[in-house]
Each structure stands twice: as C-alpha cells, then as structure tokens.
Design a protein around this motif. Sequence first.
Motif, PDB file in Angstrom:
ATOM      1  N   PHE A  62       0.697  -1.471   0.063  1.00  0.00           N
ATOM      2  CA  PHE A  62       0.060   0.058   0.070  1.00  0.00           C
ATOM      3  C   PHE A  62       0.775   1.254   0.043  1.00  0.00           C
ATOM      4  O   PHE A  62       0.419   2.391  -0.744  1.00  0.00           O
ATOM      5  CB  PHE A  62      -0.881  -0.075   1.208  1.00  0.00           C
ATOM      6  N   GLU A  63       1.878   1.277   0.769  1.00  0.00           N
ATOM      7  CA  GLU A  63       2.735   2.331   0.585  1.00  0.00           C
ATOM      8  C   GLU A  63       3.426   2.641  -0.713  1.00  0.00           C
ATOM      9  O   GLU A  63       3.873   3.658  -1.188  1.00  0.00           O
ATOM     10  CB  GLU A  63       4.048   2.263   1.803  1.00  0.00           C
ATOM     11  N   VAL A  64       4.024   1.612  -1.325  1.00  0.00           N
ATOM     12  CA  VAL A  64       4.393   1.760  -2.749  1.00  0.00           C
ATOM     13  C   VAL A  64       3.346   2.283  -3.615  1.00  0.00           C
ATOM     14  O   VAL A  64       3.604   3.419  -4.381  1.00  0.00           O
ATOM     15  CB  VAL A  64       4.373   0.229  -3.322  1.00  0.00           C
ATOM     16  N   VAL A  65       2.137   2.061  -3.423  1.00  0.00           N
ATOM     17  CA  VAL A  65       0.979   2.617  -4.313  1.00  0.00           C
ATOM     18  C   VAL A  65       0.789   4.094  -4.163  1.00  0.00           C
ATOM     19  O   VAL A  65       0.650   5.146  -4.686  1.00  0.00           O
ATOM     20  CB  VAL A  65      -0.447   2.104  -4.195  1.00  0.00           C
ATOM     21  N   GLU A  66       0.964   4.519  -2.509  1.00  0.00           N
ATOM     22  CA  GLU A  66       1.039   5.898  -2.160  1.00  0.00           C
ATOM     23  C   GLU A  66       1.994   6.498  -2.736  1.00  0.00           C
ATOM     24  O   GLU A  66       1.946   7.849  -3.366  1.00  0.00           O
ATOM     25  CB  GLU A  66       0.879   5.739  -0.722  1.00  0.00           C
ATOM     26  N   LEU A  67       3.444   6.041  -2.861  1.00  0.00           N
ATOM     27  CA  LEU A  67       4.438   6.763  -3.486  1.00  0.00           C
ATOM     28  C   LEU A  67       4.533   6.850  -4.923  1.00  0.00           C
ATOM     29  O   LEU A  67       5.081   7.803  -5.582  1.00  0.00           O
ATOM     30  CB  LEU A  67       5.794   6.194  -2.733  1.00  0.00           C
ATOM     31  N   ALA A  68       4.299   5.660  -5.529  1.00  0.00           N
ATOM     32  CA  ALA A  68       4.306   5.574  -7.056  1.00  0.00           C
ATOM     33  C   ALA A  68       3.054   6.174  -7.747  1.00  0.00           C
ATOM     34  O   ALA A  68       3.333   6.418  -8.831  1.00  0.00           O
ATOM     35  CB  ALA A  68       4.521   4.019  -7.416  1.00  0.00           C
ATOM     36  N   GLY A  69       1.962   6.255  -7.193  1.00  0.00           N
ATOM     37  CA  GLY A  69       0.702   6.805  -7.902  1.00  0.00           C
ATOM     38  C   GLY A  69       0.025   5.899  -8.801  1.00  0.00           C
ATOM     39  O   GLY A  69       0.348   4.436  -8.433  1.00  0.00           O
ATOM     40  N   SER A  70      -1.241   6.268  -9.022  1.00  0.00           N
ATOM     41  CA  SER A  70      -2.210   5.170  -9.693  1.00  0.00           C
ATOM     42  C   SER A  70      -1.859   5.238 -11.093  1.00  0.00           C
ATOM     43  O   SER A  70      -3.244   4.771 -11.809  1.00  0.00           O
ATOM     44  CB  SER A  70      -3.495   5.709  -9.224  1.00  0.00           C
ATOM     45  N   LYS A  71      -0.986   5.633 -11.729  1.00  0.00           N
ATOM     46  CA  LYS A  71      -1.033   5.472 -13.172  1.00  0.00           C
ATOM     47  C   LYS A  71      -0.832   4.220 -13.735  1.00  0.00           C
ATOM     48  O   LYS A  71      -1.769   3.917 -14.530  1.00  0.00           O
ATOM     49  CB  LYS A  71       0.356   6.207 -13.948  1.00  0.00           C
ATOM     50  N   PRO A  72      -0.220   3.027 -13.002  1.00  0.00           N
ATOM     51  CA  PRO A  72      -0.242   1.760 -13.414  1.00  0.00           C
ATOM     52  C   PRO A  72      -1.532   1.060 -12.659  1.00  0.00           C
ATOM     53  O   PRO A  72      -1.874   1.616 -11.885  1.00  0.00           O
ATOM     54  CB  PRO A  72       0.971   1.297 -12.888  1.00  0.00           C
ATOM     55  N   HIS A  73      -1.864   0.075 -13.307  1.00  0.00           N
ATOM     56  CA  HIS A  73      -3.084  -0.866 -12.779  1.00  0.00           C
ATOM     57  C   HIS A  73      -2.269  -1.782 -11.649  1.00  0.00           C
ATOM     58  O   HIS A  73      -1.088  -2.281 -11.793  1.00  0.00           O
ATOM     59  CB  HIS A  73      -3.753  -1.469 -13.837  1.00  0.00           C
ATOM     60  N   TYR A  74      -2.945  -2.187 -10.671  1.00  0.00           N
ATOM     61  CA  TYR A  74      -2.300  -2.972  -9.661  1.00  0.00           C
ATOM     62  C   TYR A  74      -3.111  -4.168  -9.394  1.00  0.00           C
ATOM     63  O   TYR A  74      -4.333  -4.060  -9.390  1.00  0.00           O
ATOM     64  CB  TYR A  74      -2.021  -2.406  -8.274  1.00  0.00           C
ATOM     65  N   ILE A  75      -2.307  -5.445  -9.342  1.00  0.00           N
ATOM     66  CA  ILE A  75      -3.022  -6.697  -8.857  1.00  0.00           C
ATOM     67  C   ILE A  75      -2.145  -7.093  -7.686  1.00  0.00           C
ATOM     68  O   ILE A  75      -0.962  -7.418  -7.634  1.00  0.00           O
ATOM     69  CB  ILE A  75      -2.851  -7.706  -9.982  1.00  0.00           C
ATOM     70  N   PHE A  76      -2.687  -7.008  -6.629  1.00  0.00           N
ATOM     71  CA  PHE A  76      -2.190  -7.395  -5.245  1.00  0.00           C
ATOM     72  C   PHE A  76      -2.135  -9.122  -5.146  1.00  0.00           C
ATOM     73  O   PHE A  76      -2.977  -9.521  -5.344  1.00  0.00           O
ATOM     74  CB  PHE A  76      -2.949  -6.734  -4.003  1.00  0.00           C
ATOM     75  N   ALA A  77      -0.934  -9.560  -4.530  1.00  0.00           N
ATOM     76  CA  ALA A  77      -1.051 -10.883  -4.358  1.00  0.00           C
ATOM     77  C   ALA A  77      -0.464 -11.059  -2.709  1.00  0.00           C
ATOM     78  O   ALA A  77       0.684 -10.504  -2.379  1.00  0.00           O
ATOM     79  CB  ALA A  77       0.035 -11.602  -5.073  1.00  0.00           C
ATOM     80  N   THR A  78      -1.104 -11.563  -1.954  1.00  0.00           N
ATOM     81  CA  THR A  78      -0.753 -11.957  -0.646  1.00  0.00           C
ATOM     82  C   THR A  78      -1.365 -13.239  -0.008  1.00  0.00           C
ATOM     83  O   THR A  78      -2.198 -13.988  -0.533  1.00  0.00           O
ATOM     84  CB  THR A  78      -1.168 -10.754   0.269  1.00  0.00           C
ATOM     85  N   ALA A  79      -0.740 -13.607   1.132  1.00  0.00           N
ATOM     86  CA  ALA A  79      -1.306 -14.739   1.621  1.00  0.00           C
ATOM     87  C   ALA A  79      -2.353 -14.469   2.756  1.00  0.00           C
ATOM     88  O   ALA A  79      -2.709 -15.622   3.273  1.00  0.00           O
ATOM     89  CB  ALA A  79      -0.154 -15.694   2.293  1.00  0.00           C
ATOM     90  N   TYR A  80      -2.678 -13.198   2.924  1.00  0.00           N
ATOM     91  CA  TYR A  80      -3.291 -12.946   3.983  1.00  0.00           C
ATOM     92  C   TYR A  80      -4.631 -12.135   3.410  1.00  0.00           C
ATOM     93  O   TYR A  80      -4.464 -11.120   2.782  1.00  0.00           O
ATOM     94  CB  TYR A  80      -2.566 -11.975   5.098  1.00  0.00           C
ATOM     95  N   ASP A  81      -5.852 -12.696   3.727  1.00  0.00           N
ATOM     96  CA  ASP A  81      -7.087 -11.882   3.140  1.00  0.00           C
ATOM     97  C   ASP A  81      -7.556 -10.805   3.872  1.00  0.00           C
ATOM     98  O   ASP A  81      -8.406 -10.051   3.449  1.00  0.00           O
ATOM     99  CB  ASP A  81      -8.367 -13.171   3.021  1.00  0.00           C
ATOM    100  N   GLN A  82      -6.725 -10.480   5.067  1.00  0.00           N
ATOM    101  CA  GLN A  82      -7.535  -9.374   5.825  1.00  0.00           C
ATOM    102  C   GLN A  82      -7.119  -7.935   5.070  1.00  0.00           C
ATOM    103  O   GLN A  82      -7.716  -6.955   5.382  1.00  0.00           O
ATOM    104  CB  GLN A  82      -6.938  -9.366   7.470  1.00  0.00           C
ATOM    105  N   PHE A  83      -6.401  -8.193   4.132  1.00  0.00           N
ATOM    106  CA  PHE A  83      -5.749  -6.689   3.365  1.00  0.00           C
ATOM    107  C   PHE A  83      -6.974  -6.754   2.113  1.00  0.00           C
ATOM    108  O   PHE A  83      -6.627  -5.353   1.298  1.00  0.00           O
ATOM    109  CB  PHE A  83      -4.652  -6.857   2.878  1.00  0.00           C
ATOM    110  N   ALA A  84      -7.871  -7.231   1.716  1.00  0.00           N
ATOM    111  CA  ALA A  84      -8.608  -7.415   0.478  1.00  0.00           C
ATOM    112  C   ALA A  84      -9.550  -6.007   0.505  1.00  0.00           C
ATOM    113  O   ALA A  84      -9.583  -5.358  -0.463  1.00  0.00           O
ATOM    114  CB  ALA A  84      -9.567  -8.349   0.570  1.00  0.00           C
ATOM    115  N   LEU A  85     -10.064  -5.544   1.653  1.00  0.00           N
ATOM    116  CA  LEU A  85     -11.004  -4.209   1.718  1.00  0.00           C
ATOM    117  C   LEU A  85      -9.940  -3.045   1.065  1.00  0.00           C
ATOM    118  O   LEU A  85     -10.201  -2.215   0.326  1.00  0.00           O
ATOM    119  CB  LEU A  85     -11.621  -3.917   3.089  1.00  0.00           C
ATOM    120  N   ARG A  86      -8.600  -2.972   1.960  1.00  0.00           N
ATOM    121  CA  ARG A  86      -7.922  -1.914   1.451  1.00  0.00           C
ATOM    122  C   ARG A  86      -7.464  -2.002   0.212  1.00  0.00           C
ATOM    123  O   ARG A  86      -7.169  -0.919  -0.416  1.00  0.00           O
ATOM    124  CB  ARG A  86      -6.812  -1.755   2.545  1.00  0.00           C
TER     125      ARG A  86
END
Length: 242
Positions: A62-86
């Motif tokens: 999430f900090e990467v997105v904050e700093l890099a901006g929203s120009k690229p599209h993102y697909i998050f990959a993680t072992a933990y589902d509690q981050f899905a909403l964010r």
Amino acid sequence: MRVLIVDDEHLARMLLREFLAGHADVEIVGECANGFEAVKAIAEHDPDLVFLDIQMPKLDGFEVVELAGSKPHYIFATAYDQFALRAFEVHAIDYLLKPFSRERLAQALAHARSRAPQAAQVEAVVAEAAQRHAPLERILIREGSKVHVVPASQVDYIEAQDDYVQIAAGGKTWLKNQRLSELESQLDPQAFLRIHRSYIVNVGAIARIEPVSKDNHCAVLKNDVRLPISRASYPKLRERLA
C-alpha cells in the motif's frame, strides 16, 4: 501489456514469471524484491500492470502505491485475506490470495485487460475479508527521487500548509502532499491531538502549556517550539495532560 513483478520471496517471483509466460501479450519489464525498488522501477519502466505483494520489508504494497501513484494498474498478491478491503479501496484491478492457480491468474489478467474489477468477485472477497483499522505507524514522504520513512512515534507536530502538511520530527521538517484532516484520521488518537485548525501535536512531545493572553494558550514542546491552542481544544488538551 508491460508487467512489473514485486515480491520479496524469490520463489513467488519465479512462479509468477512461469505463469505469465503462458500469456503472449505480457512483457515482464522487471522484478523487485522490496518496496523501495518497486517505487524506483515503476518510475523508470512505466509498467501497465504491477503484481504487488503486500507484506514486504522497508515498504509494504500500500505504501508503494501511495508513493508510486495510480498510473499503473495493480494486482495485489498476498497470503493474507484481511487486506482485501483496503486493496480495493486503492483501486486494485484484482486481489490474488496465495497460493493461486494458473486459472486464477488468467482471470486476474482478464480483469486487467478490461481495466475493471469484476463486481461479483470484489463483493465476495470484501464480504469474506476482515478490515483492519490500525493507526498509521510511519509516514512516507517523497522528495524528488528520495523517500523518507518517518516513524509516527517520532513526530513532534504536523502543520497544515495549504494542500500540504509539514511534518516535524527530530529537529527536521518535511512537506507532504496531503490534507491535515486526512492525516489526522490515520494517526493514533491516543498519541496525537488536533490542538488548532492548523496543528496536530504529539501529546508526548509537550513540555507544558503557557498562557499567551487572558483566554489564549500555547503548547511549549520539549524542543521549545511553541504551538497555538484553540479555545475549543484547550480543555481536551488539559484533560490529556492531567
């Protein structure tokens, strides 16, 4: 489709590269093992799509997105589902829960090609995920090509300056493009208090309160900086310092 892979686990990057090799329209422009590398690579390579792990050293996804901006599209990959909403709050195209299959990755790529998350899938993930409201532990400030990571506990005070805030910590100050009210909502309310329309203070940094006039007071910090206290905030601050 120009793709950047960001994951601190070498095996995870290898597996994703192997899965992506089956898609002729995908060009992998780089791989990164931490958040700082990712911010730099996004600026240099200008990818269309970033596969981004969430829990990484130095900077999280999430900090990467904050700093890099929203120009690229993102697909998050993680072992933990509690981050899905964010993840969807920062407009992720999709959210892959590790371990994921080739078929699930193909579905995520299809979402990226259409540039929109599938509503039914978003609702399903959001319904199952647990949202966390942990206070901000560190504040990220981008200054040209440099990234400053300031632990929230070390911040003395924050001052509003138009569309920016000035972060003061350890005798240094930095400007961050963010509104004071937004940052206030992210900070630990037990540690920080809005004492004026233009100031948030770390209560632990206050040495004393002094009168300025009959009905006005200021907070004197341990480093001798003086901050104005509004009349409405004065009783709250007195209570916190009692």
